[in-house]
Design a protein around this motif. Structure first.
Motif, PDB file in Angstrom:
ATOM      1  N   VAL A   1       0.862  -1.174   0.000  1.00 22.77           N
ATOM      2  CA  VAL A   1       0.000   0.000   0.000  1.00 22.77           C
ATOM      3  C   VAL A   1       0.906   1.235   0.000  1.00 22.77           C
ATOM      4  CG1 VAL A   1      -1.773   1.260   1.283  1.00 22.77           C
ATOM      5  CG2 VAL A   1      -1.722  -1.249   1.348  1.00 22.77           C
ATOM      6  N   ILE A   2       0.583   2.219  -0.810  1.00 16.02           N
ATOM      7  CA  ILE A   2       1.321   3.477  -0.829  1.00 16.02           C
ATOM      8  C   ILE A   2       0.542   4.510  -0.020  1.00 16.02           C
ATOM      9  CG2 ILE A   2       2.251   5.333  -2.248  1.00 16.02           C
ATOM     10  CD1 ILE A   2       3.691   2.617  -2.551  1.00 16.02           C
ATOM     11  N   ILE A   3       1.171   5.043   1.026  1.00 18.27           N
ATOM     12  CA  ILE A   3       0.527   6.041   1.880  1.00 18.27           C
ATOM     13  C   ILE A   3       1.264   7.362   1.734  1.00 18.27           C
ATOM     14  CG2 ILE A   3      -0.135   6.671   4.230  1.00 18.27           C
ATOM     15  CD1 ILE A   3      -0.204   3.716   4.941  1.00 18.27           C
ATOM     16  N   LEU A   4       0.552   8.380   1.274  1.00 18.49           N
ATOM     17  CA  LEU A   4       1.124   9.720   1.150  1.00 18.49           C
ATOM     18  C   LEU A   4       0.616  10.568   2.311  1.00 18.49           C
ATOM     19  CD1 LEU A   4       0.636  10.394  -2.683  1.00 18.49           C
ATOM     20  CD2 LEU A   4       2.422   9.058  -1.522  1.00 18.49           C
ATOM     21  N   VAL A   5       1.535  11.015   3.144  1.00 15.97           N
ATOM     22  CA  VAL A   5       1.179  11.758   4.347  1.00 15.97           C
ATOM     23  C   VAL A   5       1.249  13.259   4.073  1.00 15.97           C
ATOM     24  CG1 VAL A   5       1.802  12.211   6.750  1.00 15.97           C
ATOM     25  CG2 VAL A   5       2.039   9.898   5.815  1.00 15.97           C
ATOM     26  N   ARG A   6       0.131  13.918   4.245  1.00 16.22           N
ATOM     27  CA  ARG A   6      -0.008  15.370   4.076  1.00 16.22           C
ATOM     28  C   ARG A   6       0.577  15.875   2.752  1.00 16.22           C
ATOM     29  NH1 ARG A   6       1.553  14.260   9.100  1.00 16.22           N
ATOM     30  NH2 ARG A   6       3.729  14.849   8.720  1.00 16.22           N
ATOM     31  N   PRO A   7       0.248  15.219   1.634  1.00 19.27           N
ATOM     32  CA  PRO A   7       0.769  15.697   0.348  1.00 19.27           C
ATOM     33  C   PRO A   7       0.257  17.100   0.064  1.00 19.27           C
ATOM     34  CG  PRO A   7      -1.004  14.122   0.006  1.00 19.27           C
ATOM     35  CD  PRO A   7      -0.697  14.091   1.472  1.00 19.27           C
ATOM     36  N   GLN A   8       1.088  17.900  -0.591  1.00 21.60           N
ATOM     37  CA  GLN A   8       0.789  19.315  -0.740  1.00 21.60           C
ATOM     38  C   GLN A   8       0.217  19.688  -2.103  1.00 21.60           C
ATOM     39  OE1 GLN A   8       4.885  20.206   0.442  1.00 21.60           O
ATOM     40  NE2 GLN A   8       4.094  21.452   2.104  1.00 21.60           N
ATOM     41  N   MET A   9       0.612  18.979  -3.155  1.00 25.87           N
ATOM     42  CA  MET A   9       0.196  19.362  -4.495  1.00 25.87           C
ATOM     43  C   MET A   9      -0.511  18.213  -5.202  1.00 25.87           C
ATOM     44  SD  MET A   9       3.565  21.462  -5.769  1.00 25.87           S
ATOM     45  CE  MET A   9       2.800  21.835  -7.347  1.00 25.87           C
ATOM     46  N   GLY A  10      -1.656  18.533  -5.804  1.00 25.36           N
ATOM     47  CA  GLY A  10      -2.392  17.514  -6.536  1.00 25.36           C
ATOM     48  C   GLY A  10      -1.577  16.903  -7.658  1.00 25.36           C
ATOM     49  N   GLU A  11      -0.745  17.718  -8.322  1.00 28.77           N
ATOM     50  CA  GLU A  11       0.070  17.210  -9.421  1.00 28.77           C
ATOM     51  C   GLU A  11       1.003  16.085  -8.944  1.00 28.77           C
ATOM     52  OE1 GLU A  11      -0.600  21.631 -10.361  1.00 28.77           O
ATOM     53  OE2 GLU A  11      -0.334  20.367  -8.586  1.00 28.77           O
ATOM     54  N   ASN A  12       1.531  16.233  -7.737  1.00 26.01           N
ATOM     55  CA  ASN A  12       2.438  15.209  -7.224  1.00 26.01           C
ATOM     56  C   ASN A  12       1.687  13.922  -6.871  1.00 26.01           C
ATOM     57  OD1 ASN A  12       4.718  16.799  -7.492  1.00 26.01           O
ATOM     58  ND2 ASN A  12       4.517  17.672  -5.451  1.00 26.01           N
ATOM     59  N   ILE A  13       0.468  14.065  -6.416  1.00 30.95           N
ATOM     60  CA  ILE A  13      -0.341  12.876  -6.146  1.00 30.95           C
ATOM     61  C   ILE A  13      -0.615  12.136  -7.452  1.00 30.95           C
ATOM     62  CG2 ILE A  13      -2.558  12.030  -5.285  1.00 30.95           C
ATOM     63  CD1 ILE A  13      -2.619  14.503  -3.436  1.00 30.95           C
ATOM     64  N   GLY A  14      -0.967  12.876  -8.505  1.00 28.57           N
ATOM     65  CA  GLY A  14      -1.210  12.246  -9.800  1.00 28.57           C
ATOM     66  C   GLY A  14       0.027  11.591 -10.366  1.00 28.57           C
ATOM     67  N   ALA A  15       1.178  12.269 -10.242  1.00 29.90           N
ATOM     68  CA  ALA A  15       2.429  11.689 -10.731  1.00 29.90           C
ATOM     69  C   ALA A  15       2.796  10.441  -9.946  1.00 29.90           C
ATOM     70  CB  ALA A  15       3.546  12.722 -10.640  1.00 29.90           C
ATOM     71  N   ALA A  16       2.524  10.435  -8.652  1.00 28.49           N
ATOM     72  CA  ALA A  16       2.784   9.245  -7.839  1.00 28.49           C
ATOM     73  C   ALA A  16       1.899   8.088  -8.279  1.00 28.49           C
ATOM     74  CB  ALA A  16       2.567   9.560  -6.365  1.00 28.49           C
ATOM     75  N   ALA A  17       0.646   8.393  -8.640  1.00 30.56           N
ATOM     76  CA  ALA A  17      -0.259   7.346  -9.125  1.00 30.56           C
ATOM     77  C   ALA A  17       0.276   6.722 -10.412  1.00 30.56           C
ATOM     78  CB  ALA A  17      -1.652   7.925  -9.354  1.00 30.56           C
ATOM     79  N   ARG A  18       0.808   7.546 -11.296  1.00 34.45           N
ATOM     80  CA  ARG A  18       1.398   7.028 -12.530  1.00 34.45           C
ATOM     81  C   ARG A  18       2.586   6.124 -12.218  1.00 34.45           C
ATOM     82  NH1 ARG A  18       1.869  11.874 -16.898  1.00 34.45           N
ATOM     83  NH2 ARG A  18       2.786  10.138 -18.078  1.00 34.45           N
ATOM     84  N   ALA A  19       3.439   6.579 -11.304  1.00 32.09           N
ATOM     85  CA  ALA A  19       4.607   5.777 -10.929  1.00 32.09           C
ATOM     86  C   ALA A  19       4.181   4.440 -10.326  1.00 32.09           C
ATOM     87  CB  ALA A  19       5.470   6.556  -9.934  1.00 32.09           C
ATOM     88  N   MET A  20       3.129   4.450  -9.529  1.00 29.77           N
ATOM     89  CA  MET A  20       2.634   3.210  -8.935  1.00 29.77           C
ATOM     90  C   MET A  20       2.189   2.228 -10.003  1.00 29.77           C
ATOM     91  SD  MET A  20       0.353   4.738  -5.795  1.00 29.77           S
ATOM     92  CE  MET A  20      -0.525   3.177  -5.547  1.00 29.77           C
ATOM     93  N   LEU A  21       1.352   2.698 -10.926  1.00 31.30           N
ATOM     94  CA  LEU A  21       0.770   1.789 -11.909  1.00 31.30           C
ATOM     95  C   LEU A  21       1.822   1.245 -12.869  1.00 31.30           C
ATOM     96  CD1 LEU A  21      -1.974   0.567 -12.481  1.00 31.30           C
ATOM     97  CD2 LEU A  21      -2.377   2.377 -14.149  1.00 31.30           C
ATOM     98  N   ASN A  22       2.908   2.003 -13.086  1.00 32.18           N
ATOM     99  CA  ASN A  22       4.012   1.488 -13.901  1.00 32.18           C
ATOM    100  C   ASN A  22       4.479   0.131 -13.406  1.00 32.18           C
ATOM    101  OD1 ASN A  22       5.582   4.710 -14.480  1.00 32.18           O
ATOM    102  ND2 ASN A  22       4.264   3.562 -15.836  1.00 32.18           N
ATOM    103  N   PHE A  23       4.402  -0.076 -12.100  1.00 32.12           N
ATOM    104  CA  PHE A  23       4.939  -1.302 -11.517  1.00 32.12           C
ATOM    105  C   PHE A  23       3.871  -2.130 -10.793  1.00 32.12           C
ATOM    106  CE2 PHE A  23       8.394   1.760 -11.908  1.00 32.12           C
ATOM    107  CZ  PHE A  23       9.194   1.059 -12.791  1.00 32.12           C
ATOM    108  N   GLY A  24       2.625  -1.954 -11.197  1.00 34.50           N
ATOM    109  CA  GLY A  24       1.561  -2.822 -10.730  1.00 34.50           C
ATOM    110  C   GLY A  24       1.024  -2.530  -9.352  1.00 34.50           C
TER     111      GLY A  24
END
Length: 242
Positions: free
Chosen positions: A8-31
């Motif tokens: 599970v990927i847990i993002l604590v107090r993320p500040q920018m929506g763009e970074n959350i979206g980019a993290a989602a892309r990075a996650m799906l790259n590797f399943g």
């Protein structure tokens, strides 16, 4: 492995929506498909995150769960890694991304990887809730990683074992074709060296021997089929026909 074994990927107090979206892309790259957010600064849902996720990775965001505290976000998690360059004053095992994911693969229960906010990372109160620390060995003169980069590194270390094998690399024998043997490659090299000599390619004389050596070394590096060799002979004959 079963999907519920993936971290599970847990993002604590993320500040920018763009970074959350980019993290989602990075996650799906590797399943990796399960993201949890703790008190995102700009609330949730966030249209900037959706725009950055771009296409298929949006499905990661469709199932995001939001929690007010990290303690609550650890629901169902049996082992957690905190990604941080700090917190070593807390007595915890410290892993590289590679060794952390080796532990994750061997663990029978649900594992989480915790990432801190972009500006300052996880606080010690957050790190204290993890079982172990992950620190990325980076250039000490510039140790900063953005959120998506950090997620990508951890996802890669998970996915390089869990994901399907990589495609055959370029240069591997085409299906149904025989590779040229070393004698055929030598004859091809001889043919080109002969014609290049006639054309005055090996000039000046002081450099000719080294030029021939480099050319021969080039042929030895190529992975050629017998069909490739025939084509290369034919090309040279056509080019040098008077």
């Amino acid at each position: 492995m079963q999907s519920d074994h993936r971290p599970v990927i847990i993002l604590v107090r993320p500040q920018m929506g763009e970074n959350i979206g980019a993290a989602a892309r990075a996650m799906l790259n590797f399943g990796l498909t399960e993201m949890r957010l703790v008190a995102p600064r700009d609330g949730w849902p966030n249209p900037k995150a959706v725009a950055m996720a771009s296409g298929a990775a949006g499905r990661v965001l469709d199932h995001v769960r939001v929690y007010p505290t990290l303690a609550e976000a650890m629901e169902g998690v049996e082992f957690a890694f905190a990604t941080t360059a700090r917190g070593r004053e807390l007595s915890k095992p410290v892993h590289s991304p590679q060794s952390a994911m080796e532990v994750a693969r061997s663990h029978q229960g649900r594992v989480a990887i915790i990432f801190g906010p972009e500006r300052a990372g996880l606080e010690n109160d957050d790190v204290a809730r993890a079982n172990a620390i992950v620190t990325v060995p980076v250039n000490p003169d510039f140790p900063s990683l953005n959120l998506a980069q950090a997620v990508l590194l951890m996802g890669y270390e998970w996915g390089r074992v869990e994901m399907p094998p990589e495609p055959a690399p370029h240069g591997r024998r085409p299906v149904g074709e025989m590779l040229a043997d070393r004698v055929e490659i030598e004859r091809l090299g001889d043919h080109y060296e002969e014609k290049l000599t006639e054309a005055g390619f090996f000039f000046p004389e002081s450099k000719a021997a080294n030029m021939r050596l480099n050319l021969r070394n080039m042929w030895s590096r190529l992975v050629l089929t017998r069909g490739d060799v025939r084509i290369l002979h034919g090309m040279l004959r056509q080019l040098t026909r008077r």
